[in-house]
Design an enzyme around this catalytic site. Structure first.
Site, PDB file in Angstrom:
ATOM      1  N   THR A 138       0.764  -1.236   0.052  1.00  0.00           N
ATOM      2  CA  THR A 138       0.016  -0.044  -0.051  1.00  0.00           C
ATOM      3  C   THR A 138       0.731   1.023   0.101  1.00  0.00           C
ATOM      4  OG1 THR A 138      -1.921  -0.865   1.115  1.00  0.00           O
ATOM      5  CG2 THR A 138      -1.510   1.430   1.651  1.00  0.00           C
TER       6      THR A 138
ATOM      7  N   ARG B 145     -13.680  -7.871  -1.719  1.00  0.00           N
ATOM      8  CA  ARG B 145     -12.947  -7.659  -0.208  1.00  0.00           C
ATOM      9  C   ARG B 145     -12.705  -6.320  -0.502  1.00  0.00           C
ATOM     10  NH1 ARG B 145      -7.819  -6.032   1.332  1.00  0.00           N
ATOM     11  NH2 ARG B 145      -7.405  -6.834   3.291  1.00  0.00           N
TER      12      ARG B 145
ATOM     13  N   GLY C 250     -10.233  -3.748   2.244  1.00  0.00           N
ATOM     14  CA  GLY C 250      -9.274  -3.648   3.451  1.00  0.00           C
ATOM     15  C   GLY C 250      -9.754  -2.368   4.111  1.00  0.00           C
ATOM     16  N   ASP C 251      -8.437  -1.967   4.984  1.00  0.00           N
ATOM     17  CA  ASP C 251      -8.556  -0.870   5.847  1.00  0.00           C
ATOM     18  C   ASP C 251      -8.114   0.427   5.144  1.00  0.00           C
ATOM     19  OD1 ASP C 251      -5.833  -2.019   5.364  1.00  0.00           O
ATOM     20  OD2 ASP C 251      -5.124  -0.490   6.995  1.00  0.00           O
TER      21      ASP C 251
ATOM     22  N   THR D  60      -0.488   0.754   6.924  1.00  0.00           N
ATOM     23  CA  THR D  60      -0.423  -0.419   5.846  1.00  0.00           C
ATOM     24  C   THR D  60      -0.167  -1.950   6.567  1.00  0.00           C
ATOM     25  OG1 THR D  60       1.102  -1.366   4.061  1.00  0.00           O
ATOM     26  CG2 THR D  60       2.283  -0.016   5.613  1.00  0.00           C
ATOM     27  N   GLY D  61      -0.670  -2.899   6.111  1.00  0.00           N
ATOM     28  CA  GLY D  61      -0.537  -4.109   6.644  1.00  0.00           C
ATOM     29  C   GLY D  61      -1.700  -5.012   6.347  1.00  0.00           C
TER      30      GLY D  61
ATOM     31  N   GLY E 202      -5.142  -5.716   6.518  1.00  0.00           N
ATOM     32  CA  GLY E 202      -6.031  -4.720   6.463  1.00  0.00           C
ATOM     33  C   GLY E 202      -7.160  -5.367   7.419  1.00  0.00           C
TER      34      GLY E 202
HETATM   35  N1  ASP Z   1      -3.628  -2.737   4.164  1.00  0.00           N
HETATM   36  C1  ASP Z   1      -3.999  -3.177   2.732  1.00  0.00           C
HETATM   37  C2  ASP Z   1      -5.061  -4.032   2.663  1.00  0.00           C
HETATM   38  O1  ASP Z   1      -5.493  -5.019   3.718  1.00  0.00           O
HETATM   39  C3  ASP Z   1      -2.881  -3.794   2.330  1.00  0.00           C
HETATM   40  C4  ASP Z   1      -1.652  -3.439   2.805  1.00  0.00           C
HETATM   41  O2  ASP Z   1      -1.369  -2.207   3.219  1.00  0.00           O
HETATM   42  O3  ASP Z   1      -0.378  -4.040   2.712  1.00  0.00           O
HETATM   43  O4  ASP Z   1      -5.966  -3.773   1.737  1.00  0.00           O
END
Ligand code: ASP
Length: 339
Positions: free
Chosen positions: A204, A232, A234-235, A255-256, A258
């Site tokens: 992200t 789907r 995410g966050d 980021t991570g 989600g």
């Molecule tokens: N947070 C993002 C998601 O879950 C992906 C990411 O940040 O790596 O869509």
């Protein structure tokens, strides 16, 4: 006599306390991330590493120049994210990961810390710069979040640049989808395999900034998760989870994984710890990433900045592409956790 009066007047004026000369250096700053994960030196070629570092530097210098010239944190965040959305290196805009149906579904959000206005889009396939669409939702619609075809129709009505879905595809992401699909057939993983597997799925980009007027802003843009299904989301496009900005506390972009970041309401939780418990941005970020998210089993990181220009770049992963530039122009670019 006239001379004496003049002399007395001049003496009186010179005895008055003079206003201090305005000699304050302006305070502003900017922090970015390009995704967190199992980013290890052993998996990186020197060429790849150099490309990441160069693009991070280019992106942050774009926003820094805007802030230095007195521009708004909103403009700095938008233009900085454009550079990363245009780069195939990051999972946002061009270079976004593919869904299980080999399509692209992009999410983005933006929040203005001065007004608490916010905008977001989710699941779009043809908007070249999703962050600009999120800002347009905030500025030119009565809503906060639009999704799918409706969001694309709105972006078109705003004159935003649309591209064909093929524009976003890169060989690297096509191969990653194949690998992730194969791996998903596997029922057991060694810890190392699990880390490598997760690493291929995420990424992200995000940016937070403080401008010379003292206003904060945050933005996040992503392709989400490789092999995602069922539309789907995410966050990243969720205000309070992936993105939050409030002049009373801080600006955060996450980021991570989600699902864990949504459940932990990461970005808002950091701001709330600062506002209600008076914690520093570093301490608030440490608690949320290392105690709250980690306790649920999630991983990832955040970048953040507060009203004074203090910053946080916190992660519970082996690495996070990240960079910071302060008002003096000092640039820091980092990839691995231990550097
Ligand atoms: N947070 C993002 C998601 O879950 C992906 C990411 O940040 O790596 O869509």
């Amino acid at each position: 006599m006239k001379k004496i009066v003049l002399l007395v007047a001049l003496t009186l004026i010179s005895c008055q306390p003079q206003p201090e000369k305005e000699n304050k250096t302006p305070n502003f700053g900017i922090v970015i991330h390009g995704g967190a994960g199992t980013i290890l030196r052993k998996n990186m070629t020197p060429e790849m590493e150099a490309q990441y570092r160069e693009t991070l530097a280019l992106a942050i210098q774009t926003g820094h120049a805007i802030l230095k010239a007195g521009g708004s944190s909103q403009e700095a965040v938008e233009k900085t994210i454009h550079v990363m959305e245009d780069s195939p290196l990051f999972n946002a805009g061009k270079g976004a990961v593919l869904t299980a149906d080999e399509t692209i579904e992009l999410d983005a959000s933006f929040m203005n810390g001065a007004t608490l206005d916010a905008g977001a889009i989710a699941g779009v396939q043809t908007i070249k710069h999703p962050i600009s669409a999120a800002i347009a939702v905030m500025e030119d619609s009565p809503h906060v979040m639009l999704s799918g075809k409706g969001a694309e129709a709105f972006a078109a009505s705003q004159g935003l640049e649309l591209v064909s879905p093929e524009y976003f595809y890169t060989e690297r992401r096509i191969n990653a989808l194949k690998r992730v699909k194969e791996k998903e057939q596997q029922t057991a993983f060694t810890p190392q395999e699990w880390e490598d597997f997760k690493n291929q799925k995420f990424g992200t980009v995000g940016c937070v900034a403080l401008d010379q007027a003292g206003n904060l802003a945050a933005g996040t843009s992503t392709g989400g998760m490789t092999n995602k299904r069922w539309n789907r989301i995410g966050d990243a496009p969720i205000i309070g989870a992936g993105t939050y900005a409030n002049n009373a506390s801080c600006a955060i972009s996450a980021t991570g994984w989600g699902e864990f970041f949504i459940r932990s309401v990461v970005a808002h939780d950091i701001a709330a710890l600062m506002e209600y418990k008076n914690l520093s941005i570093q301490e608030a970020a440490r608690i949320v990433i290392h105690e709250k998210v980690a306790k649920l089993g999630g991983d990832g990181g955040i970048v953040g900045i507060d009203k004074q220009g203090n910053i946080a770049m916190e992660m519970n992963t082996a690495g996070m592409y990240r960079a910071h530039m302060d008002a003096q122009g000092n640039l820091t670019v980092k990839i691995y956790k231990d550097e």
